[in-house]
Design a protein around this motif. Structure first.
Motif, mmCIF file in Angstrom:
data_model
loop_
_atom_site.group_PDB
_atom_site.id
_atom_site.type_symbol
_atom_site.label_atom_id
_atom_site.label_comp_id
_atom_site.label_asym_id
_atom_site.label_seq_id
_atom_site.Cartn_x
_atom_site.Cartn_y
_atom_site.Cartn_z
ATOM 1 N N LEU A 138 11.607 6.507 6.946
ATOM 2 C CA LEU A 138 11.166 7.571 7.845
ATOM 3 C C LEU A 138 10.692 7.056 9.199
ATOM 4 N N THR A 139 11.124 5.868 9.594
ATOM 5 C CA THR A 139 10.801 5.376 10.937
ATOM 6 C C THR A 139 12.003 5.599 11.838
ATOM 7 N N PRO A 140 11.782 5.708 13.158
ATOM 8 C CA PRO A 140 12.912 5.922 14.074
ATOM 9 C C PRO A 140 13.989 4.860 13.947
ATOM 10 N N THR A 141 13.601 3.633 13.625
ATOM 11 C CA THR A 141 14.582 2.565 13.519
ATOM 12 C C THR A 141 15.379 2.601 12.220
ATOM 13 N N GLY A 142 14.885 3.326 11.225
ATOM 14 C CA GLY A 142 15.536 3.266 9.921
ATOM 15 C C GLY A 142 16.018 4.582 9.362
ATOM 16 N N ARG A 143 15.844 5.674 10.092
ATOM 17 C CA ARG A 143 16.247 6.979 9.575
ATOM 18 C C ARG A 143 17.726 6.977 9.197
ATOM 19 N N GLY A 144 18.011 7.593 8.051
ATOM 20 C CA GLY A 144 19.373 7.605 7.538
ATOM 21 C C GLY A 144 19.615 6.529 6.502
ATOM 22 N N ASN A 145 18.711 5.556 6.409
ATOM 23 C CA ASN A 145 18.827 4.504 5.411
ATOM 24 C C ASN A 145 17.916 4.796 4.221
ATOM 25 N N THR A 146 18.264 4.225 3.092
ATOM 26 C CA THR A 146 17.486 4.402 1.874
ATOM 27 C C THR A 146 17.109 3.044 1.310
ATOM 28 N N SER A 147 15.864 2.931 0.871
ATOM 29 C CA SER A 147 15.370 1.690 0.294
ATOM 30 C C SER A 147 15.270 1.809 -1.222
ATOM 31 N N LEU A 156 -1.672 6.913 11.043
ATOM 32 C CA LEU A 156 -0.769 7.252 9.946
ATOM 33 C C LEU A 156 -1.215 8.562 9.298
ATOM 34 N N PRO A 157 -0.292 9.485 9.088
ATOM 35 C CA PRO A 157 -0.665 10.774 8.494
ATOM 36 C C PRO A 157 -1.168 10.634 7.058
ATOM 37 N N LEU A 158 -1.953 11.627 6.644
ATOM 38 C CA LEU A 158 -2.394 11.729 5.255
ATOM 39 C C LEU A 158 -1.331 12.508 4.490
ATOM 40 N N ALA A 159 -0.423 11.792 3.853
ATOM 41 C CA ALA A 159 0.722 12.426 3.203
ATOM 42 C C ALA A 159 0.328 13.127 1.911
ATOM 43 N N ALA A 160 1.136 14.108 1.532
ATOM 44 C CA ALA A 160 0.930 14.855 0.287
ATOM 45 C C ALA A 160 1.283 13.987 -0.921
ATOM 46 N N PRO A 161 0.761 14.324 -2.114
ATOM 47 C CA PRO A 161 1.100 13.564 -3.318
ATOM 48 C C PRO A 161 2.606 13.433 -3.495
ATOM 49 N N GLY A 162 3.045 12.222 -3.840
ATOM 50 C CA GLY A 162 4.448 11.962 -4.066
ATOM 51 C C GLY A 162 5.251 11.716 -2.813
ATOM 52 N N GLN A 163 4.616 11.824 -1.644
ATOM 53 C CA GLN A 163 5.355 11.745 -0.391
ATOM 54 C C GLN A 163 5.003 10.478 0.390
ATOM 55 N N ALA A 185 0.803 -1.215 0.000
ATOM 56 C CA ALA A 185 0.000 0.000 0.000
ATOM 57 C C ALA A 185 0.836 1.265 0.000
ATOM 58 N N GLN A 186 2.049 1.217 0.598
ATOM 59 C CA GLN A 186 2.806 2.452 0.813
ATOM 60 C C GLN A 186 3.924 2.654 -0.205
ATOM 61 N N ARG A 187 4.249 3.905 -0.389
ATOM 62 C CA ARG A 187 5.170 4.297 -1.453
ATOM 63 C C ARG A 187 6.563 3.685 -1.305
ATOM 64 N N ILE A 188 7.132 3.727 -0.105
ATOM 65 C CA ILE A 188 8.522 3.308 0.038
ATOM 66 C C ILE A 188 8.711 1.831 -0.293
ATOM 67 N N GLY A 189 7.717 1.009 0.018
ATOM 68 C CA GLY A 189 7.831 -0.401 -0.295
ATOM 69 C C GLY A 189 7.862 -0.672 -1.782
ATOM 70 N N VAL A 190 7.248 0.207 -2.567
ATOM 71 C CA VAL A 190 7.191 0.033 -4.023
ATOM 72 C C VAL A 190 8.292 0.825 -4.725
ATOM 73 N N MET A 191 8.388 2.114 -4.401
ATOM 74 C CA MET A 191 9.271 3.020 -5.133
ATOM 75 C C MET A 191 10.625 3.234 -4.458
ATOM 76 N N GLY A 192 10.725 2.870 -3.159
ATOM 77 C CA GLY A 192 11.955 3.136 -2.426
ATOM 78 C C GLY A 192 12.019 4.573 -1.943
ATOM 79 N N GLY A 193 13.149 4.929 -1.349
ATOM 80 C CA GLY A 193 13.349 6.272 -0.832
ATOM 81 C C GLY A 193 13.865 6.234 0.591
#
Length: 503
Positions: free
Chosen positions: A185-194, A281-288, A174-182
């Motif tokens: 943005l979780t406390p456990t993963g900040r600084g990493n890129t997918s 979960l916040p309602l994120a802006a398009p592309g975010q 459902a979420q962008r990072i799992g599909v598109m990467g980037g």
């Protein structure tokens, strides 16, 4: 660690990609019209409200590349289960949502449709091959992306029960990072890129495009509609109940879905919310992508009390405090809501990480409570609630102190008081806790701890191994009778006994 006959259906696959390990380190549901708790909740109930029509995801099977990609440290082997697995590109035009007024703490949020965007994401289906084996229930999981890649956390905890009952399972990217990467943005993963699915395997997933997490809620709805429509995803199977499930960040998403989207779509027949945080979960802006450090995620919010469908919220001892702070969203039970708080359990544990447990570097042995056994009982209870109107067991809350902030109340051995209790808690050889060891990392804060009781304390508790096993077996049967674990998992609970520790 007990196998729970896992070897029969599960095999380790630590080499898929490292993000499988990262995903669980960040570890982070659906309803329709209903009856009044004394009768089955279904579309045919005389009190049911109609389910609004809406766009349905268009499904086309995915193939090629490296095969199905799932960022979990263990891979489920469906060989011999009578189940098949198929993966689809789910496409359409999704709508975002705009809040009308404040997102109030009581969860009675009002959303209206916002912008639209084309999408193409991944939907993974695991279902009985034979129609005669199908229970009529589909569990749709909002896949967890806290480590940067999709992880099927609910499936990992419940697949034995899903297969036993003959349910179908559907995982939605459902979420962008799992599909598109980037950026993670979780406390456990900040600084990493997918890299996401697209970057990890462009030959298989290169056509996918997730337009932003604000569209995730409608994407999730459209995937569920495709499941109800049967056909491509379900073959000849005819779903009668569609349940939503999600853990951690995905549970945050389901809080938002329940409070703002479900009143509009009435798409799901029940929700299994597993290890939610204090907010939604916040309602994120398009592309975010959504950021769970946002105010929406960190502000106390209960699940709205006027929900028309059953919600079973299952929380671990470790979820009550930082970093999830779900104690701030604790709410009373009702005829549509149950809260199970599981004492001695951590947000993630030995069962979650499998072969990677020793690689965490948490300075102490991580939590080894049988949380997944309770989650299976929760799914079973939700299904009976939805299909037959049978209310789940009412659980005592974990006891907390009057301190500011409140702390978990513990006995002289350091074991939490109250809550849903599993046999290793009431007949202990270890102190199982949601509290981590001295390692200050956020990752370790999610995994709790397992601290052996001293030999002299064990000698005082248990004069002999027979005494220990007798007490342990009695508590196993009491826990099953109470409804917090299943008779089918009795052997799994017995496997957690450690008579050799008693001298």
């Amino acid at each position: 660690m007990p196998s729970e006959n896992v070897a029969r259906r599960r095999k380790f696959s630590p080499g898929r990609h490292v993000s499988a390990f990262a995903c669980v380190l960040g570890i982070a549901i659906f309803g329709s019209a209903c009856s009044d708790g004394s009768e089955p909740i279904s579309e045919t109930s005389p009190t049911a409200q109609p389910r609004p029509a809406g766009p349905v995801a268009d499904l086309h099977e995915l193939s090629g590349g490296n095969g199905v990609s799932m960022g979990s440290p263990t891979k489920v082997d469906l060989t011999g289960t009578g189940y098949v697995e198929n993966e689809y590109a789910a496409s359409g035009t999704a709508t975002s949502y705009d809040p009308q007024g404040a997102l109030a703490p009581d969860g009675r949020w009002t959303f209206q449709p916002g912008s639209t965007a084309a999408y193409s994401t991944r939907v993974l289906v695991r279902r009985p091959a034979a129609t005669t084996a199908f229970s009529g229930t589909v569990v749709v999981e909002w896949l967890n992306v806290s480590g940067g890649s999709d992880s099927d956390v609910v499936w990992s905890s419940t697949h034995e029960e899903i297969v036993r009952r003959g349910d179908a399972w559907v995982g939605v990217s459902a979420q962008r990072i799992g599909v598109m990467g980037g950026p993670v943005l979780t406390p456990t993963g900040r600084g990493n890129t997918s890299t996401g699915l697209v970057g990890a395997d462009p030959a298989r997933y290169g056509s996918l495009n997730q337009p932003g997490d604000g569209y995730s809620f409608d994407i999730f709805t459209q995937a569920a509609r495709a499941v109800r429509a049967s056909g491509v995803a379900m073959g000849d199977l005819k779903p009668r109940r569609v349940l939503a499930a999600g853990q951690s960040q995905s549970a945050y998403a389901l809080v938002t879905y329940l409070n703002g989207v479900q009143p509009l779509t009435r798409e799901f027949d029940g929700f299994l919310v597993h290890s939610r945080g204090i907010g939604g979960l916040p309602l994120a802006a398009p592309g975010q992508p959504a950021d769970i450090a946002d105010d929406t995620a960190t502000s106390p919010t209960i699940i709205r009390t006027d929900t028309e469908v059953p919600v079973l919220d299952i929380q671990t001892e470790g979820d009550l405090g930082a970093p999830l702070n779900s104690l701030g969203a604790r709410q009373p039970d009702s005829d549509r809501f149950r809260l199970w708080e599981v004492a001695g359990a951590a947000h993630a544990d030995m069962h979650t990480v499998g072969p990677f447990a020793d690689a965490l570097g948490c300075s102490v042995k991580i939590n080894n409570a049988p949380m997944h056994v309770v989650v299976k009982a929760a799914l079973n209870a939700l299904e009976k609630w939805v299909s037959a109107g049978t209310l789940p067991a009412t659980a005592p809350r974990i006891k907390v102190t009057q301190d500011s902030p409140p702390q978990i109340a513990r006995n002289a051995d350091g074991i939490a008081l109250g809550g849903v209790r599993t046999p290793p808690m009431d007949v202990p050889v270890d102190v199982l806790s949601g509290t981590p060891g001295p390692n200050p990392s956020v990752i370790c804060s999610l995994f709790g701890s397992t601290t052996p009781l001293p030999a002299e304390r064990l000698a005082a508790l248990y004069p002999s191994r027979d005494t220990y096993l007798q007490k342990y077996t009695t508590v196993v049967d009491d826990t099953i009778k109470a409804g917090f674990t299943l008779a089918a998992d009795r052997d799994a609970l017995l496997a957690y006994a450690q008579p050799s520790r008693v001298q």
